[in-house]
Design a protein around this motif. Structure first.
Motif, PDB file in Angstrom:
ATOM      1  N   ALA A 100     -24.153 -45.636  -2.958  1.00  0.00           N
ATOM      2  CA  ALA A 100     -24.809 -44.621  -2.141  1.00  0.00           C
ATOM      3  C   ALA A 100     -24.079 -44.444  -0.810  1.00  0.00           C
ATOM      4  CB  ALA A 100     -26.269 -45.000  -1.897  1.00  0.00           C
TER       5      ALA A 100
ATOM      6  N   HIS B 238     -27.852 -35.344  -4.438  1.00  0.00           N
ATOM      7  CA  HIS B 238     -28.994 -35.995  -5.098  1.00  0.00           C
ATOM      8  C   HIS B 238     -28.563 -37.396  -5.510  1.00  0.00           C
ATOM      9  CE1 HIS B 238     -32.481 -35.496  -8.268  1.00  0.00           C
ATOM     10  NE2 HIS B 238     -32.678 -36.511  -7.436  1.00  0.00           N
ATOM     11  N   ILE B 239     -29.316 -38.396  -5.076  1.00  0.00           N
ATOM     12  CA  ILE B 239     -29.064 -39.787  -5.445  1.00  0.00           C
ATOM     13  C   ILE B 239     -30.248 -40.268  -6.271  1.00  0.00           C
ATOM     14  CG2 ILE B 239     -28.740 -42.147  -4.604  1.00  0.00           C
ATOM     15  CD1 ILE B 239     -27.493 -40.921  -2.052  1.00  0.00           C
TER      16      ILE B 239
ATOM     17  N   ASN C  25     -31.742 -43.529  -8.269  1.00  0.00           N
ATOM     18  CA  ASN C  25     -31.648 -44.969  -8.484  1.00  0.00           C
ATOM     19  C   ASN C  25     -32.480 -45.351  -9.708  1.00  0.00           C
ATOM     20  OD1 ASN C  25     -30.059 -45.286  -6.169  1.00  0.00           O
ATOM     21  ND2 ASN C  25     -31.848 -45.568  -4.852  1.00  0.00           N
TER      22      ASN C  25
ATOM     23  N   THR D 175     -35.075 -47.096  -2.080  1.00  0.00           N
ATOM     24  CA  THR D 175     -35.199 -45.689  -2.465  1.00  0.00           C
ATOM     25  C   THR D 175     -36.211 -44.962  -1.587  1.00  0.00           C
ATOM     26  OG1 THR D 175     -34.662 -46.285  -4.751  1.00  0.00           O
ATOM     27  CG2 THR D 175     -35.665 -44.126  -4.383  1.00  0.00           C
TER      28      THR D 175
ATOM     29  N   ARG E  13     -35.223 -41.911   0.866  1.00  0.00           N
ATOM     30  CA  ARG E  13     -35.804 -40.577   0.642  1.00  0.00           C
ATOM     31  C   ARG E  13     -36.261 -39.952   1.956  1.00  0.00           C
ATOM     32  NH1 ARG E  13     -39.755 -41.979  -2.594  1.00  0.00           N
ATOM     33  NH2 ARG E  13     -38.495 -41.770  -4.479  1.00  0.00           N
TER      34      ARG E  13
ATOM     35  N   VAL F 296     -33.506 -38.003  -2.876  1.00  0.00           N
ATOM     36  CA  VAL F 296     -33.390 -39.370  -3.389  1.00  0.00           C
ATOM     37  C   VAL F 296     -34.553 -39.626  -4.349  1.00  0.00           C
ATOM     38  CG1 VAL F 296     -33.240 -41.820  -2.818  1.00  0.00           C
ATOM     39  CG2 VAL F 296     -32.286 -40.124  -1.251  1.00  0.00           C
TER      40      VAL F 296
END
Length: 257
Positions: A117, A131-132, A134, A161, A165, A175
Motif C-alpha cells: 500500500a 482503490h486498495i 485488503n 483498513t 479508509r 479502501v
C-alpha cells in the motif's frame, strides 16, 4: 468500469488471486499478478486471456516491492487497483506455536500489505484516485482455537483498513476489506496439512470462484467491506452482541481445528 484498469494482485499465482485475475481479464481489465514462485506465475499466465503481466515479488522485502511497483508503472501505466492478497496461515495452538511462526505470519499477512500500500500510494495520491483492497478474513472478526497467530494478523489488517479508509478518502482513494470464511485453496492445505479442519468445515467451504466474483463486484461498486458467506456475516453480528451466549452455542463448531 473495469475495462483497461491496471490491477496489481499480490499472491496471484494460485487460489483467489489467480481466479480473480482470470475474471478481471475476461472483463477487459489488465491484471498484474505477483508472487514468489516464478514458475507458478508463468503457469498461471497461460490461463489468463488478454493483456496482463507477471512479476516475481516478495512482499516481505520493501526494496523489492518498491522496485517492482515502479517497473509496473513504467511498463503498464498507473496502477488503478491494488488487491492485497498475499498471505499464509499455520493452524497451531498458542502453547505449541513457535514465536518465529507468529512473526513470519505477521510479516507477510500484515506488513506485506503495509509495504504494498505504501508503494502504490504516492502514484494514487498524485492522480487523486485509486482503490486498495485488503483481503482479510472472518478470522479477523472471530478468533478460534489454533488460530491465534493467523487471526492476530487479520485483526491487524482490519484495523489498518479501517484507519486507511478514513485517512485516504479525502484524497479520492477507496479502501476496502473482504472477509471470507474457509476457502478450498492451497492456503488451507498448507495451514491444515492433516486435513482435520478441512474435513470438519467441508460443507461450509467457499470456492475461489465465489470469492473472486465478490472481489470483482467490490472493484466495480467500490464497496467498503464484504463478509462471506452471508450466514457467517450474520453470526459475527450476533457474536458481537452476545459473545458469551455465542461461545456456548457455537464454540464447538468454531473450534473444529
Amino acid at each position: 468500469m473495469i475495462r483497461n484498469k491496471i490491477i496489481l494482485i499480490t499472491g496471484g499465482s494460485s487460489g483467489i488471486g489467480a481466479e480473480t485475475a482470470k475474471r478481471l481479464a475476461l472483463r477487459g481489465a489488465i491484471p498484474i499478478i505477483t508472487g514468489r514462485n516464478e514458475n507458478r506465475l508463468k503457469e498461471m499466465s497461460a490461463e489468463i486471456e488478454g493483456r496482463h503481466g507477471i512479476y516475481r515479488m516478495d512482499v516481505t522485502c520493501y526494496d523489492e516491492v518498491l522496485q517492482i511497483t515502479q517497473r509496473i508503472q513504467q511498463e503498464f501505466g498507473a496502477i488503478d487497483v491494488l488487491l492485497n492478497n498475499a498471505g499464509f496461515g499455520l493452524f497451531e495452538s498458542f502453547v505449541d506455536g513457535e514465536v518465529e511462526h507468529f512473526a513470519s505470519m505477521m510479516d507477510t499477512n500484515y506488513m506485506g500489505m503495509v509495504r504494498c500500500a505504501k508503494a502504490v500510494l504516492p502514484y494514487m495520491q498524485k492522480r487523486g484516485s485509486g482503490h486498495i483492497i485488503n483481503v482479510a478474513s472472518m478470522a479477523g472478526k472471530i478468533s478460534t482455537a489454533k488460530a491465534s497467530g493467523y487471526a492476530a494478523t487479520k485483526h491487524a489488517v482490519l484495523g489498518l483498513t479501517n484507519a486507511m479508509r478514513t485517512e485516504l478518502a479525502p484524497m479520492g482513494i477507496t479502501v476496502s476489506a473482504i472477509n471470507p470464511g474457509p476457502i478450498d485453496t492451497p492456503f488451507l492445505k498448507s495451514a491444515d496439512p492433516e486435513g482435520t479442519y478441512f474435513d470438519s468445515v467441508r460443507g461450509f467451504m467457499l470456492t475461489p470462484e465465489r470469492v473472486a466474483a465478490a472481489i470483482v463486484r467490490m472493484i466495480e461498486r467500490k464497496t467498503p467491506e464484504v463478509d462471506l458467506p452471508l450466514s457467517a456475516a450474520i453470526g459475527i453480528r450476533i457474536y458481537g452482541l452476545f459473545p458469551r451466549f455465542a461461545d456456548r452455542i457455537a464454540g464447538r463448531w468454531l473450534n473444529r481445528k
